[in-house]
Design a protein around this motif. Structure first.
Motif, PDB file in Angstrom:
ATOM      1  N   UNK A 112       0.824  -1.204   0.000  1.00 56.19           N
ATOM      2  CA  UNK A 112       0.000   0.000   0.000  1.00 56.19           C
ATOM      3  C   UNK A 112       0.861   1.258   0.000  1.00 56.19           C
ATOM      4  N   UNK A 113       1.996   1.189   0.705  1.00 54.96           N
ATOM      5  CA  UNK A 113       2.839   2.380   0.873  1.00 54.96           C
ATOM      6  C   UNK A 113       4.015   2.403  -0.095  1.00 54.96           C
ATOM      7  N   UNK A 114       4.615   1.257  -0.330  1.00 49.84           N
ATOM      8  CA  UNK A 114       5.819   1.183  -1.182  1.00 49.84           C
ATOM      9  C   UNK A 114       5.716  -0.002  -2.139  1.00 49.84           C
ATOM     10  N   UNK A 115       4.920   0.110  -3.182  1.00 48.10           N
ATOM     11  CA  UNK A 115       4.703  -1.016  -4.094  1.00 48.10           C
ATOM     12  C   UNK A 115       5.998  -1.584  -4.678  1.00 48.10           C
ATOM     13  N   UNK A 116       6.942  -0.724  -5.030  1.00 46.08           N
ATOM     14  CA  UNK A 116       8.177  -1.211  -5.644  1.00 46.08           C
ATOM     15  C   UNK A 116       8.962  -2.069  -4.664  1.00 46.08           C
ATOM     16  N   UNK A 117       9.142  -1.584  -3.444  1.00 47.29           N
ATOM     17  CA  UNK A 117       9.864  -2.358  -2.430  1.00 47.29           C
ATOM     18  C   UNK A 117       9.135  -3.675  -2.135  1.00 47.29           C
ATOM     19  N   UNK A 118       7.803  -3.617  -2.120  1.00 51.97           N
ATOM     20  CA  UNK A 118       7.014  -4.813  -1.821  1.00 51.97           C
ATOM     21  C   UNK A 118       7.235  -5.891  -2.875  1.00 51.97           C
ATOM     22  N   UNK A 131      10.821  -7.318  -2.646  1.00 56.85           N
ATOM     23  CA  UNK A 131      10.951  -8.205  -1.500  1.00 56.85           C
ATOM     24  C   UNK A 131      10.254  -9.539  -1.774  1.00 56.85           C
ATOM     25  N   UNK A 132       9.075  -9.489  -2.408  1.00 66.71           N
ATOM     26  CA  UNK A 132       8.363 -10.721  -2.754  1.00 66.71           C
ATOM     27  C   UNK A 132       9.202 -11.587  -3.685  1.00 66.71           C
ATOM     28  N   UNK A 133       9.849 -10.948  -4.643  1.00 64.44           N
ATOM     29  CA  UNK A 133      10.681 -11.716  -5.588  1.00 64.44           C
ATOM     30  C   UNK A 133      11.869 -12.358  -4.877  1.00 64.44           C
ATOM     31  N   UNK A 134      12.388 -11.677  -3.882  1.00 61.94           N
ATOM     32  CA  UNK A 134      13.482 -12.257  -3.091  1.00 61.94           C
ATOM     33  C   UNK A 134      13.005 -13.539  -2.395  1.00 61.94           C
ATOM     34  N   UNK A 135      11.806 -13.465  -1.782  1.00 61.80           N
ATOM     35  CA  UNK A 135      11.268 -14.637  -1.083  1.00 61.80           C
ATOM     36  C   UNK A 135      10.979 -15.760  -2.071  1.00 61.80           C
ATOM     37  N   UNK A 144       5.212  -1.450 -13.762  1.00 64.35           N
ATOM     38  CA  UNK A 144       5.942  -0.210 -13.460  1.00 64.35           C
ATOM     39  C   UNK A 144       5.726   0.217 -12.006  1.00 64.35           C
ATOM     40  N   UNK A 145       5.230  -0.697 -11.220  1.00 65.73           N
ATOM     41  CA  UNK A 145       5.001  -0.492  -9.785  1.00 65.73           C
ATOM     42  C   UNK A 145       3.926   0.556  -9.504  1.00 65.73           C
ATOM     43  N   UNK A 146       2.988   0.708 -10.434  1.00 59.35           N
ATOM     44  CA  UNK A 146       1.857   1.605 -10.228  1.00 59.35           C
ATOM     45  C   UNK A 146       0.678   0.815  -9.665  1.00 59.35           C
ATOM     46  N   UNK A 147      -0.063   1.457  -8.807  1.00 62.07           N
ATOM     47  CA  UNK A 147      -1.260   0.836  -8.225  1.00 62.07           C
ATOM     48  C   UNK A 147      -2.420   1.001  -9.199  1.00 62.07           C
ATOM     49  N   UNK A 148      -3.030  -0.106  -9.623  1.00 62.66           N
ATOM     50  CA  UNK A 148      -4.143  -0.090 -10.570  1.00 62.66           C
ATOM     51  C   UNK A 148      -5.380  -0.643  -9.874  1.00 62.66           C
ATOM     52  N   UNK A 149      -6.409   0.187  -9.752  1.00 62.72           N
ATOM     53  CA  UNK A 149      -7.626  -0.223  -9.052  1.00 62.72           C
ATOM     54  C   UNK A 149      -8.447  -1.203  -9.879  1.00 62.72           C
ATOM     55  N   UNK A 150      -9.332  -1.904  -9.203  1.00 65.26           N
ATOM     56  CA  UNK A 150     -10.253  -2.837  -9.861  1.00 65.26           C
ATOM     57  C   UNK A 150     -10.998  -2.131 -10.990  1.00 65.26           C
TER      58      UNK A 150
END
Length: 903
Positions: free
Chosen positions: A213-219, A222-226, A354-360
């Motif tokens: 919600x706050x940092x989509x790129x970091x999220x 981090x997910x890809x690392x896991x 591109x790490x943009x938040x896209x709503x439903x």
């Protein structure tokens, strides 16, 4: 050996011993201050409480920590693997502490000159979370170390994982894996995908930093690392890894944390705190099942708001929200409003490449550009009228608009000749016809003025650039539907008519957020369980609960209790009362010269007891009160559960005191409940997270009435199971005991009278609904309060409408006009749900045809005959009742024989 060397050896030896003793002492000290956790039964984490409706709808989740504890066997292996890969892949090999990791962290901290890194294992993270502090210090590390060793000693690895996955904080206010998965994805654990498991596992190290919600790129990184760790440790295949990388996770859109059924839910919250304390509510994992029927609650909220809006519009227009002077300001407003509406109606979003938040429901720039381009082009037609191009079909905003929500729109054009207002709702063109703005006169409310002129020229109330509230009536409006036949005929001759007919607009109504307020309560007369509860228009805007906190004058809605008192004191439905002007005195201890009037200012002469109630006549009601005595009326108020604080004078007959809606609804419910006291019930059950059941007794009225001596207790010697004896001398209070506060036969007679209010009196607009409903309107002086209270066999419902500041609603805003429509809309659905059935007639009732005007017995074929119910022995012609009257000091005010003499 030289003495100096020996002294040095002794010194360092002593120093070592001191150091060793210090370490041992410190370890011993810290071991005593560690949390006690010797078995899983000691694990008692803070858990949030949930308030539910009777049909399972979650009304609120309340707590210090949102946590649902879940057994390890119900956590998918995929989720466990993700956390182990992210945090501690050697978990099953070490014994609680990774010494190499600790050494590495220590060197980093020494180099930095402060604590900057930890080498914590999962066991140490469990220890850290159980210590309940967030300090980063050496003493904290020692405690982590010791507690980790203790945990490893006491628990198996699976038990440690259970503690870990239920205890850890994962951001967003979520504690534990189950709550986090529901919070982020609105899913159950077993539905989680590999990509979702990796995302939530990656949050633990820094929930804020890696928040989607706050940092989509970091999220995402981090997910890809896991995911990489899962792949490297052979927990997922190549295909699973690649598919997880491509998956677009749907994150739940977080809505404002408002309660559902806000007024009711907050009231229940306060009651739970009163019964059990705030600590249990916030941390005890309480499951509170309420009496609320959420289906009916939704109907109640919509009906109440609709009724208040309609009433408030009758008071005139409050004016536009604001004015936007320039075109650029209007375009910016339209754009922001569109984006806001699309986001508000979206239930989830995903993160693009591109790490943009896209709503439903995404904002599409090309759609908006097309609308904007269309709005700049007009179709010229007859009389130089200009019509903007219509809406476009593939607009997502169009799909989410509904008829109940109020929207903000900008005024784009005003045409006085065509009597039309053109608006833009987020770029979609709409039209407000005269029928939908003619109400918007200047807001001047007076109890003396009933009729106002309607608006025909929209330019007198609005101008281009105004921001106004609207509702959407139709999404397929063609212009010809809002033009007069004469104008349409002239339009047919223009070359533009084919183009104009093709355009589609929003059909809109001019609206406003009401200043007036409304309240509604509906409960079961049998059990007192509250099915619907509305305390105002909007809980977020005003938490003042008008259903229970507001003391308003009931006006004529109190009259049924006056008539109930009169029946108890010898009156019958066919008794005759003189409706004529005269000065009246006050109560038994107070005197005043008072010349009250009827609502219509007229006097009807001799009328029946029934007719007096049906038409809500003030004069005859006051005469009844004077005859039976104010103290007897106050006694019945108390028996019916009304705690009235007022001067004891005749004005109580017209409801001159304060009462809340809940108490008044409960009092009315006594009639369909065969005269038994009805106490509101809001909570059906409370259990804590361990399954312990808490017994809550909400029924306190009977106890208070017994303590005050207002009612008599039911003793073991009573032979009647209901505590009701049949009085032989027509002392209707003789057999009342316990919860039986009114004679069941008189309760049935009262229901018959109140059915007449709906069939023939002030409640006639509800007549079409059923023959098995009863009720009464209420209006206070200067039209300050409007009420309607009524019931069927299964539902008792009350409605109040008015202003918080006690100002008038304007002439004509009676209970019939302002409150009854809300009651009708709600009870229509209530009758469908609980079925329409007849009221049960108790023994001791005689039904007889009487003349509707004279009250005298007639044949059933008489055109003026009505079927009336009487207590056996009190029907017309009964010798028992005739003998009784001769021995009484008081008799009805105006008997049948006197009426005949006047004719």
């Amino acid at each position: 050996m030289q003495p100096s060397i020996l002294r040095l050896i002794y010194f360092f030896g002593a120093l070592a011993i001191v150091a060793l003793l210090s370490v041992v002492g410190a370890l011993t000290y810290f071991s005593f201050v560690l949390p006690k956790i010797d078995s899983l039964t000691d694990y008692n984490p803070s858990t949030h409480s949930v308030i539910l409706s009777r049909d399972g709808e979650i009304l609120a989740e309340i707590g210090t920590e949102k946590r649902d504890v879940v057994p390890l066997e119900k956590i998918p292996k995929l989720v466990i693997d993700a956390f182990l890969a992210a945090e501690d892949d050697a978990f099953y090999q070490h014994h609680g502490v990774d010494y190499w990791g600790v050494l590495r962290a220590m060197l980093m901290n020494i180099k930095a000159g402060k604590v900057v890194q930890g080498g914590s294992t999962i066991t140490q993270q469990v220890a850290k979370s159980l210590l309940l502090t967030k300090e980063r210090s050496v003493s904290r590390k020692v405690k982590d170390f010791l507690l980790a060793l203790k945990i490893e000693e006491k628990f198996s690895k699976d038990e440690i994982l259970f503690l870990y996955l239920n205890q850890v904080y994962l951001g967003g206010g979520y504690y534990g894996i189950k709550t986090a998965v529901r919070g982020y994805y609105d899913k159950d654990l077993e539905e989680v995908t590999t990509a979702e498991a990796a995302m939530v596992a990656g949050l633990l190290v820094a929930p804020g930093k890696y928040s989607p919600y706050l940092n989509p790129e970091f999220a995402i990184k981090r997910q890809r690392y896991v995911l990489g760790r899962l792949h490297d440790t052979k927990k997922i295949t190549n295909d699973e890894y690649e598919n997880a990388l491509r998956e677009k996770i749907k994150f739940r859109v977080r809505k404002k944390g408002e309660f559902k059924a806000g007024y009711f839910t907050d009231w229940v919250r306060q009651r739970v705190i009163e019964f059990l304390g705030e600590e249990k509510l916030l941390n005890g994992g309480m499951k509170i099942v309420t009496s609320l029927d959420y289906e009916l609650q939704t109907v109640a909220e919509k009906a109440a708001l609709k009724g208040v809006r309609e009433m408030d519009k009758r008071q005139g227009y409050q004016g536009p929200i604001k004015h936007l002077a320039t075109v650029s300001e209007r375009e910016k407003f339209d754009l922001e409003e569109r984006k806001l509406l699309l986001e508000d109606r979206s239930n989830y979003f995903f993160i693009d490449d591109h790490y943009n938040r896209i709503n439903e429901i995404p904002f599409v720039q090309s759609i908006y550009d097309e609308l904007k381009d269309s709005s700049d082009r007009f179709i010229t037609s007859y009389l130089d009228a200009k019509f903007p191009m219509g809406r476009i079909e593939n607009d997502d905003l169009l799909k989410i608009l509904d008829s109940e929500t109020l929207y903000k729109a900008t005024v784009t054009r005003i045409d006085d000749d065509l009597k039309l207002v053109f608006v833009s709702l987020g770029g979609i063109p709409g039209i407000i016809s005269q029928d939908e703005f003619k109400w918007a006169r200047k807001r001047e409310v007076s109890e003396d003025q009933e009729f106002y002129t309607t608006i025909s020229k929209p330019s007198t109330i609005l101008k281009i650039g105004d921001v106004v509230w609207i509702s959407v009536l139709d999404k397929e409006l063609n212009v010809q539907k809002v033009l007069s036949p004469a104008v349409l005929k002239k339009f047919e001759t223009t070359k533009w008519i084919p183009t104009i007919k093709k355009q589609k607009y929003l059909s809109c109504a001019l609206e406003q957020v009401p200043e007036a307020q409304g309240a509604l309560i509906s409960l079961s007369p049998d059990t007192g369980e509250i099915y619907a509860f509305v305390g105002g228009n909007n809980f977020l805007e005003s938490q003042f609960n008008r259903a229970v906190q507001s003391l308003r004058q009931p006006g004529s809605s109190i009259k049924p209790l006056i008539y109930a008192t009169a029946l108890e004191n010898g009156y019958r439905p066919n008794s005759i009362i003189l409706d004529s002007p005269e000065a009246l005195s006050g109560g038994e201890e107070n005197e005043l010269n008072w010349k009250p009037k009827n609502y219509d200012g007229k006097y009807l002469g001799p009328i029946t007891f029934r007719h007096s109630l049906e038409q809500s006549r003030n004069i005859t009601t006051i005469k009844l009160a004077e005859d039976v005595g104010v103290r007897k009326i106050m006694n019945i108020f108390s028996r019916f559960g009304l705690e009235i604080v007022t001067e004891e004078n005749l004005s109580i007959a017209l409801g001159s005191f304060g009462v809340n809606l809940l108490d008044l609804v409960s009092a009315y419910a006594i009639f369909p409940n065969a005269g038994r006291l009805v106490e509101p019930v809001s909570i059906l059950s409370i259990t804590d997270k361990n399954g312990t059941v808490f017994q809550i007794d909400e029924k306190k009225k009977e106890k208070r009435l017994l303590e005050k001596g207002i009612i008599r207790p039911v003793s073991s010697a009573d032979t009647s199971s209901t505590g009701v004896d049949t009085p032989t001398s027509f002392d209707f209070t003789q057999g009342l005991k316990g919860r039986q506060v009114y004679d069941q036969r008189l309760a049935y007679v009262m229901t018959g009278l109140l059915k007449g209010v709906i069939q023939n009196g002030t409640g006639r607009p509800a007549k079409y609904m059923s023959n098995n409903i009863a009720g009464k309107t209420g209006t206070t002086s200067n039209y300050i309060d409007a009420w309607f209270l009524g019931y069927s066999t299964k539902l008792t419902t009350g409605v109040w409408v008015g202003f918080d500041n006690n100002k008038t609603m304007g002439r004509g805003e009676t209970g019939t006009r302002s409150a009854l429509p809300v009651w009708i809309e709600f009870m229509t659905q209530g009758l469908k749900k609980f079925r329409d059935s007849e009221f049960s007639q108790p023994s001791g009732i005689v039904n007889m045809y009487v003349h509707k005007d004279t009250g005298r017995q007639v044949n059933s074929n008489n055109p003026d005959a009505i079927l009336e119910s009487f207590v056996e022995g009190m029907e017309p012609g009964s010798t028992t009742y005739s003998d009784l009257k001769q021995g009484e000091k008081k008799a009805p005010l105006f008997e049948e024989e006197e009426l005949l003499e006047t004719q």
